[in-house]
Design a protein around this motif. Structure first.
Motif, PDB file in Angstrom:
ATOM      1  N   THR B  92      87.593  72.306  42.057  1.00 15.90           N
ATOM      2  CA  THR B  92      86.635  71.326  42.575  1.00 15.90           C
ATOM      3  C   THR B  92      86.761  70.016  41.798  1.00 15.90           C
ATOM      4  O   THR B  92      86.175  69.004  42.177  1.00 15.90           O
ATOM      5  N   GLN B  93      87.499  70.058  40.692  1.00 13.77           N
ATOM      6  CA  GLN B  93      87.669  68.872  39.838  1.00 13.77           C
ATOM      7  C   GLN B  93      88.305  67.734  40.638  1.00 13.77           C
ATOM      8  O   GLN B  93      89.205  67.964  41.437  1.00 13.77           O
ATOM      9  N   LEU B  94      87.835  66.512  40.383  1.00 20.39           N
ATOM     10  CA  LEU B  94      88.327  65.282  41.001  1.00 20.39           C
ATOM     11  C   LEU B  94      88.031  65.166  42.491  1.00 20.39           C
ATOM     12  O   LEU B  94      88.560  64.303  43.179  1.00 20.39           O
ATOM     13  N   SER B 240      83.825  71.489  22.712  1.00 18.71           N
ATOM     14  CA  SER B 240      85.135  72.160  22.726  1.00 18.71           C
ATOM     15  C   SER B 240      85.972  71.621  23.877  1.00 18.71           C
ATOM     16  O   SER B 240      86.140  72.262  24.913  1.00 18.71           O
ATOM     17  N   ILE B 241      86.446  70.409  23.667  1.00 21.65           N
ATOM     18  CA  ILE B 241      87.276  69.690  24.631  1.00 21.65           C
ATOM     19  C   ILE B 241      88.442  69.113  23.843  1.00 21.65           C
ATOM     20  O   ILE B 241      88.246  68.559  22.761  1.00 21.65           O
ATOM     21  N   LEU B 242      89.652  69.247  24.382  1.00 22.10           N
ATOM     22  CA  LEU B 242      90.838  68.824  23.647  1.00 22.10           C
ATOM     23  C   LEU B 242      91.111  67.341  23.835  1.00 22.10           C
ATOM     24  O   LEU B 242      91.747  66.927  24.799  1.00 22.10           O
ATOM     25  N   ALA B 252      95.810  67.994  27.423  1.00 22.86           N
ATOM     26  CA  ALA B 252      94.780  67.200  26.768  1.00 22.86           C
ATOM     27  C   ALA B 252      93.816  66.676  27.827  1.00 22.86           C
ATOM     28  O   ALA B 252      94.154  66.564  29.004  1.00 22.86           O
ATOM     29  N   CYS B 253      92.620  66.361  27.376  1.00 20.46           N
ATOM     30  CA  CYS B 253      91.589  65.827  28.255  1.00 20.46           C
ATOM     31  C   CYS B 253      92.047  64.519  28.890  1.00 20.46           C
ATOM     32  O   CYS B 253      92.621  63.662  28.219  1.00 20.46           O
ATOM     33  N   PHE B 254      91.800  64.360  30.188  1.00 16.84           N
ATOM     34  CA  PHE B 254      92.092  63.075  30.842  1.00 16.84           C
ATOM     35  C   PHE B 254      90.809  62.379  31.303  1.00 16.84           C
ATOM     36  O   PHE B 254      90.802  61.580  32.210  1.00 16.84           O
ATOM     37  N   TYR B 255      89.714  62.707  30.637  1.00 15.63           N
ATOM     38  CA  TYR B 255      88.463  61.944  30.733  1.00 15.63           C
ATOM     39  C   TYR B 255      87.937  61.765  32.156  1.00 15.63           C
ATOM     40  O   TYR B 255      87.803  60.655  32.645  1.00 15.63           O
ATOM     41  N   CYS B 256      87.645  62.885  32.787  1.00 15.70           N
ATOM     42  CA  CYS B 256      87.085  62.813  34.137  1.00 15.70           C
ATOM     43  C   CYS B 256      85.593  63.131  34.154  1.00 15.70           C
ATOM     44  O   CYS B 256      84.966  63.072  35.200  1.00 15.70           O
ATOM     45  N   ASN B 257      85.041  63.513  32.980  1.00 17.30           N
ATOM     46  CA  ASN B 257      83.605  63.776  32.905  1.00 17.30           C
ATOM     47  C   ASN B 257      83.149  64.995  33.705  1.00 17.30           C
ATOM     48  O   ASN B 257      82.001  65.122  34.078  1.00 17.30           O
ATOM     49  N   GLN B 258      84.079  65.895  34.008  1.00 19.98           N
ATOM     50  CA  GLN B 258      83.703  66.975  34.930  1.00 19.98           C
ATOM     51  C   GLN B 258      83.941  68.368  34.370  1.00 19.98           C
ATOM     52  O   GLN B 258      84.298  69.283  35.117  1.00 19.98           O
ATOM     53  N   CYS B 259      83.736  68.572  33.085  1.00 15.56           N
ATOM     54  CA  CYS B 259      83.980  69.912  32.531  1.00 15.56           C
ATOM     55  C   CYS B 259      83.153  70.981  33.256  1.00 15.56           C
ATOM     56  O   CYS B 259      83.580  72.129  33.342  1.00 15.56           O
ATOM     57  N   GLY B 260      82.010  70.603  33.771  1.00 16.87           N
ATOM     58  CA  GLY B 260      81.180  71.568  34.488  1.00 16.87           C
ATOM     59  C   GLY B 260      81.863  72.130  35.725  1.00 16.87           C
ATOM     60  O   GLY B 260      81.450  73.147  36.268  1.00 16.87           O
ATOM     61  N   ALA B 262      85.050  72.920  35.576  1.00 13.11           N
ATOM     62  CA  ALA B 262      86.167  73.651  34.950  1.00 13.11           C
ATOM     63  C   ALA B 262      87.454  72.832  35.115  1.00 13.11           C
ATOM     64  O   ALA B 262      87.718  72.249  36.161  1.00 13.11           O
ATOM     65  N   CYS B 263      88.249  72.813  34.044  1.00 11.55           N
ATOM     66  CA  CYS B 263      89.355  71.857  33.952  1.00 11.55           C
ATOM     67  C   CYS B 263      90.690  72.473  34.356  1.00 11.55           C
ATOM     68  O   CYS B 263      91.098  73.487  33.804  1.00 11.55           O
ATOM     69  N   GLN B 264      91.359  71.825  35.295  1.00 12.73           N
ATOM     70  CA  GLN B 264      92.655  72.365  35.729  1.00 12.73           C
ATOM     71  C   GLN B 264      93.739  72.189  34.667  1.00 12.73           C
ATOM     72  O   GLN B 264      94.779  72.828  34.743  1.00 12.73           O
ATOM     73  N   TYR B 266      93.106  72.970  31.616  1.00 13.31           N
ATOM     74  CA  TYR B 266      92.615  73.873  30.560  1.00 13.31           C
ATOM     75  C   TYR B 266      92.273  73.089  29.292  1.00 13.31           C
ATOM     76  O   TYR B 266      92.431  73.585  28.181  1.00 13.31           O
ATOM     77  N   ALA B 267      91.832  71.836  29.461  1.00 17.20           N
ATOM     78  CA  ALA B 267      91.565  71.015  28.279  1.00 17.20           C
ATOM     79  C   ALA B 267      90.158  71.239  27.735  1.00 17.20           C
ATOM     80  O   ALA B 267      89.810  70.696  26.690  1.00 17.20           O
ATOM     81  N   ASP B 268      89.357  72.013  28.431  1.00 18.00           N
ATOM     82  CA  ASP B 268      88.060  72.379  27.875  1.00 18.00           C
ATOM     83  C   ASP B 268      88.045  73.892  27.684  1.00 18.00           C
ATOM     84  O   ASP B 268      88.885  74.604  28.232  1.00 18.00           O
ATOM     85  N   PHE B 269      87.093  74.368  26.897  1.00 14.39           N
ATOM     86  CA  PHE B 269      87.082  75.814  26.665  1.00 14.39           C
ATOM     87  C   PHE B 269      86.375  76.557  27.782  1.00 14.39           C
ATOM     88  O   PHE B 269      85.216  76.299  28.085  1.00 14.39           O
ATOM     89  N   ASP B 386      83.708  57.243  32.452  1.00 17.23           N
ATOM     90  CA  ASP B 386      83.488  58.684  32.634  1.00 17.23           C
ATOM     91  C   ASP B 386      83.496  59.426  31.297  1.00 17.23           C
ATOM     92  O   ASP B 386      82.614  60.216  31.003  1.00 17.23           O
ATOM     93  N   GLY B 387      84.546  59.212  30.514  1.00 14.63           N
ATOM     94  CA  GLY B 387      84.631  59.924  29.232  1.00 14.63           C
ATOM     95  C   GLY B 387      84.768  61.421  29.426  1.00 14.63           C
ATOM     96  O   GLY B 387      85.176  61.902  30.492  1.00 14.63           O
ATOM     97  N   VAL B 388      84.431  62.190  28.415  1.00 14.22           N
ATOM     98  CA  VAL B 388      84.538  63.645  28.525  1.00 14.22           C
ATOM     99  C   VAL B 388      83.347  64.183  29.311  1.00 14.22           C
ATOM    100  O   VAL B 388      82.388  63.455  29.586  1.00 14.22           O
ATOM    101  N   GLY B 389      83.409  65.439  29.647  1.00 17.02           N
ATOM    102  CA  GLY B 389      82.343  66.059  30.427  1.00 17.02           C
ATOM    103  C   GLY B 389      81.140  66.384  29.573  1.00 17.02           C
ATOM    104  O   GLY B 389      80.785  67.537  29.393  1.00 17.02           O
ATOM    105  N   GLY B 390      80.486  65.368  29.073  1.00 21.63           N
ATOM    106  CA  GLY B 390      79.298  65.571  28.247  1.00 21.63           C
ATOM    107  C   GLY B 390      79.056  64.338  27.409  1.00 21.63           C
ATOM    108  O   GLY B 390      79.809  63.362  27.471  1.00 21.63           O
TER     109      GLY B 390
END
Ligand SMILES: Cc1cc2nc3c(=O)[nH]c(=O)nc-3n(C[C@H](O)[C@H](O)[C@H](O)COP(=O)(O)OP(=O)(O)OC[C@H]3O[C@@H](n4cnc5c(N)ncnc54)[C@H](O)[C@@H]3O)c2cc1C
Ligand code: SF4
Lengths: 212, 617
Positions: B92-94, B240-242, B252-260, B262-264, B266-269, B386-390
């Motif tokens: 569902t990301q992006l 816990s975001i890379l 690595a995180c590409f700053y989409c602000n959407q960890c909720g 789940a990251c395709q 795998y940059a978040d735990f 956007d930054g990280v998901g949090g």
């Protein structure tokens, strides 16, 4: 189908009964239409969405009223189009089915608008002149100023405004209008310098130099 | 001062180090298999596993990972379906709001249409009940990885004092372990999973091995400046975001602000992508999805656990599993439910429950919040923030409870900024735009329509902030869950009935939160929205369960009379039964609990390995 065959077999060989009553008691489930589950959806959600899409809530007259009202709330201007150009009425239609608690306030509110415009102008809301429509809207668009007899209309108009705003600003057109530029892979490097300056803010030393 | 990062880098680039790591883990794995075979002397039918783990969330994922790496034959039973955030089937990301007919509304998913949680407050066919006059809301995710697919990734260590609050204040309970027992595991979890943060040297918020934190967003800089001016600290958050890649398996995180979602990359735990998947790769783990465990079985002669029975959700078959060790990680509520439902003549009060403590002392974080409008942020320049998901900054607990009328602290989480519009955007503007002067300085009544309203939306966009306190409650014996005597779920399994009420301490803590929120809002020139919560609504204190940090139902302790597990989370009554979720925690600190679940699960799994080696199990 299998279940039905078994039942048939039992009924015939075991009890010697006619086939029909057993079949009537346990009708075979209809063969389900194969449904493509879109990415990111659970099966039950995809089925639910498909079912809701197949239903109709608004009558043509209601939908017309919703369209006129949403365009009064969000008209086209120099920067972007109107609510109906962004597909807001279809979104509102879907929300009525998706969250049925909306149905009575919406249907009743649309009726209230017609009742009131007939009383004031002798016509359904959509059949009134633009000036008459605005005259009525002005009496319900500011909840704190709404007079007795108009407060129900004010509640309804707030509901319309909420749904219209949500529908518009979550559309492609609305997102461009509001200026949201994210949702793309990028590298966050902090607030742009000119913005920091504008607000008289600065990053700390370790934030600029980088954390060891 | 980010030692952690250097070490992570080292692990990534040094082939020598890698060889050592592999060598060590191979040795351990041989030893483990060998010891298991020797200590049990049981026939090795393929159906008997060394360990059966129930649940694949934070606790179960870490146990499966640790044990599989050590060479144990593990069966991982998960009630929910398979999930992989990198598989287009689940992504569902992006996605844009208009790709959802409800524009992201939470009709079928509590946290919105794109959120990566299957389940929620209510699950069809799986009810729970509450005793009249009490309240509890139970959030369950039924999927591989449990609630870690969409959790907030706030990854905090408990501090030394968090393990000894009873000694310090006279209320609550101490842990049977201290910070020094668990800190080596925190260190390893930091390095294995990755967490960003900053070294602050605060006794109450221990530092770890951190990746670089992202720079604060504009509103976060304003919050920081305002809060600090009134003596409230604001530091980089710890998620816990890379922010940098730590291995080849995860991006690595590409700053989409959407960890909720789940990251395709795998940059978040998530337990599913970071622990379960590598565990499966060892070849030592058998994963069964759709397996709803209903009881732990025991040998009436020895009193030892012999395995579990589960219901295969697809076929409704009842399946019997044999294992030498049973590890429960079904979440705080479900783990207690399983024990209470595992009754036998030898364990008439439920398994491992000779103390009668199973189900008692359930406690969730306290929570209260307030949002605000920041006039200075009106008409702001647009850019991607956007930054990280949090959040990028937060406030750790900063006061001394001895000087306050409540005995436990809280931390503050923040939000705000120019986020992606979603369902609810613009809602309630009629309560807003009457307070704010128009461009020409004139005031108008709230509400309106047309070009003026459109202009208001543009001016107000990105000018809101919010803050929420997350606090520690005092665990009470009178707050408990038990088996409902009359209700079963669709699998025929008796369900939980909750009995939970907040005490005065928690209500006073919420009052303090509300006062602090207003001070922070005013310090940054903001207008607090809505009316200030007061005594009539418990100062906005969220109903029990709503913060989704429940712990404590199967607590550990030194005294078998008032605890269920020993200090290694091994049942006092049944030595081959372990609990590796937050049910084991006597208290929860003013920190979100998941980092501690992970560290404690790793610790317990290694203890088990050690016990098998010593032939104690
Ligand atoms: C929206 C949200 C935000 C959060 N944010 C944070 C945060 O920022 N920081 C933090 O520390 N914590 C946070 N949490 C809490 C965190 O998600 C939990 O603490 C953590 O996931 C608990 O891990 P667990 O292993 O105990 O259980 P879960 O993650 O709940 O996993 C339990 C698993 O067991 C399975 N299961 C249950 N019963 C059975 C059964 N009978 N048989 C087989 N399988 C079963 C479930 O399907 C599930 O997959 C958040 C939670 C939510 C919902
Ligand atoms: S913010 Fe970063 S880690 Fe989180 S989902 Fe987006 S890319 Fe992944």
């Amino acid at each position: 189908m299998k279940r039905r065959d078994t039942l048939k077999a039992i009924s015939l060989t075991g009890f010697g009964l006619a086939v029909t009553p057993v079949e009537a008691a346990v009708p075979a489930p209809p063969t389900p239409k194969p449904l493509k589950i879109p990415g990111g959806r659970q099966k039950f959600e995809a089925e639910r969405d498909a079912k809701l899409m197949g239903e109709k809530f608004f009558t043509p007259h209601e939908l017309q009223t919703v369209t006129v009202l949403s365009d009064i709330i969000i008209p086209a201007d120099a920067k972007s189009g109107s609510a109906s150009q962004a597909g807001v009425p279809a979104f509102i239609e879907f929300m009525m089915k998706d969250q049925p608690g909306n149905q009575t306030p919406m249907r009743g509110g649309l009726r209230w608008i017609d009742n009131t415009s007939k009383r004031l102008f002798g016509n359904d809301f959509v059949a009134c002149t633009k000036a008459q429509q605005i005259e009525l809207v002005d009496q319900i668009a500011y909840p704190k100023l709404a007079k007795t007899g108009m407060t129900q209309g004010a509640s309804f108009f707030s509901m319309m405004r909420n749904l219209t705003a949500s529908g518009f600003y979550t559309s492609k057109m609305g997102i461009e209008d509001i200026g949201y530029v994210g949702n793309v892979p990028n590298q966050w490097n902090g607030v742009p310098n000119d913005v920091l300056k504008q607000y008289g803010l600065a990053y700390e030393e370790r934030e600029i130099a980088g954390y060891e | 001062m980010f030692i952690g990062q250097d070490e992570l880098e080292a692990v990534k680039v040094s082939p020598v180090l890698l060889c050592i790591v592999y060598y060590v883990s191979n040795q351990i794995s041989l030893l483990f298999t060998y010891s298991f075979m020797n200590s049990f002397h049981l026939n090795h039918a393929p159906t008997e596993y060394d360990v059966v783990i129930v649940g694949s969330g934070a606790g179960g994922g870490m146990a499966a990972y640790t044990l599989a790496k050590a060479g144990a034959k593990v069966l991982l039973l998960e009630a929910g379906g398979y999930f992989d955030p990198a598989d287009p089937k689940y992504i569902t990301q992006l996605k844009w709001p208009y790709e959802s007919p409800r524009r992201g509304a939470g009709t079928t998913r509590a946290f919105g249409d794109f959120d990566a949680a299957w389940g929620g407050w209510d699950i069809e066919g799986e009810p729970y009940t509450t005793v009249k006059g009490t309240e509890f809301h139970w959030f369950r995710s039924r999927m591989l990885g449990g609630r870690t697919n969409h959790w907030g990734r706030i990854s905090l260590r408990f501090a030394p004092d968090d393990f000894r609050r009873k000694s310090m204040t006279g209320v609550g309970e101490d842990w049977p372990i201290g910070y020094n027992d668990i800190s080596p595991f925190y260190d390893r979890v930091d390095k294995l999973i990755g967490v960003f943060g900053s070294k602050e040297g605060m006794e109450s918020e221990p530092d770890g091995y951190f990746l670089p934190p992202p720079k604060p967003r504009l509103h976060e800089l304003m919050i920081r400046k305002g809060a600090r001016s009134i003596g409230v600290p604001v530091i980089p958050s710890r998620l816990s975001i890379l922010t940098k890649a730590i291995n080849d398996e995860r991006g690595a995180c590409f700053y989409c602000n959407q960890c909720g979602r789940a990251c395709q990359a795998y940059a978040d735990f998530s337990s599913s992508s970071v622990l379960v998947k590598p565990a499966l790769k060892t070849g030592n783990v058998t994963l069964v999805n759709g397996a709803m465990v209903r009881e732990v079985t025991t040998d009436p002669a020895t009193g030892l656990a012999t395995g579990v029975n589960y219901i295969d959700k697809a076929t409704m078959d009842d399946v019997k599993i044999k294992a030498k060790v049973v590890m429960l990680a079904a979440s705080t509520g479900e783990t207690a439910r399983l024990l209470l439902n595992s009754k036998s003549s030898r364990f008439p009060q439920g398994l491992a429950n000779s103390s009668g403590v199973v189900g008692k002392y359930i406690n969730d974080s306290t929570g209260a919040s307030r949002s605000a409008f920041i006039p200075a942020l009106m008409d702001r320049k647009r850019y991607n923030e956007d930054g990280v998901g949090g959040m990028h900054v937060f406030t750790p607990w900063w006061l001394d409870n001895k000087k306050l009328d409540f005995p436990r602290g809280y931390h503050i989480e923040y939000w705000g900024g120019m986020g992606m519009p979603a369902y609810g955007f613009g809602w309630g503007v009629e309560a807003m735009n009457g307070m704010i002067a128009a461009r020409d300085g004139s005031m108008k009544a709230g509400g309106g329509y047309g070009a003026g309203l459109k202009d208001d939306f543009r001016r107000f966009y990105g000018a809101y902030v919010g803050m929420a306190g997350r606090g520690e409650p005092v665990p009470l014996e009178s707050n408990y869950c038990e088996i409902d005597p009359s209700v079963v779920d669709k699998y025929g399994i008796p369900v939980l009935r909750f009995n939970y009420k907040w005490g005065d301490y928690e209500i006073r803590q919420a009052k303090h939160m509300q006062d602090t929120f207003e001070e922070i809002i005013h310090s940054m020139g903001g207008i607090a929205l809505g009316s200030k919560p007061d005594a009539s609504n418990n100062y906005g204190l969220a109903e029990p369960g709503k913060i989704i940090h429940e712990v404590g139902t199967v607590r550990m302790g030194n005294d078998p009379k008032n605890s269920v597990l020993n200090k290694f989370q091994q049942a006092h009554d049944v030595k081959n039964l372990f609990v590796v979720d937050a049910a084991a925690f006597p208290s929860q600190g003013d920190k979100n609990v998941t980092w501690t679940i992970l560290a404690a699960s790793m610790r317990t799994s290694e203890y088990l390995f050690d016990q098998v080696k010593k032939k104690n199990i």
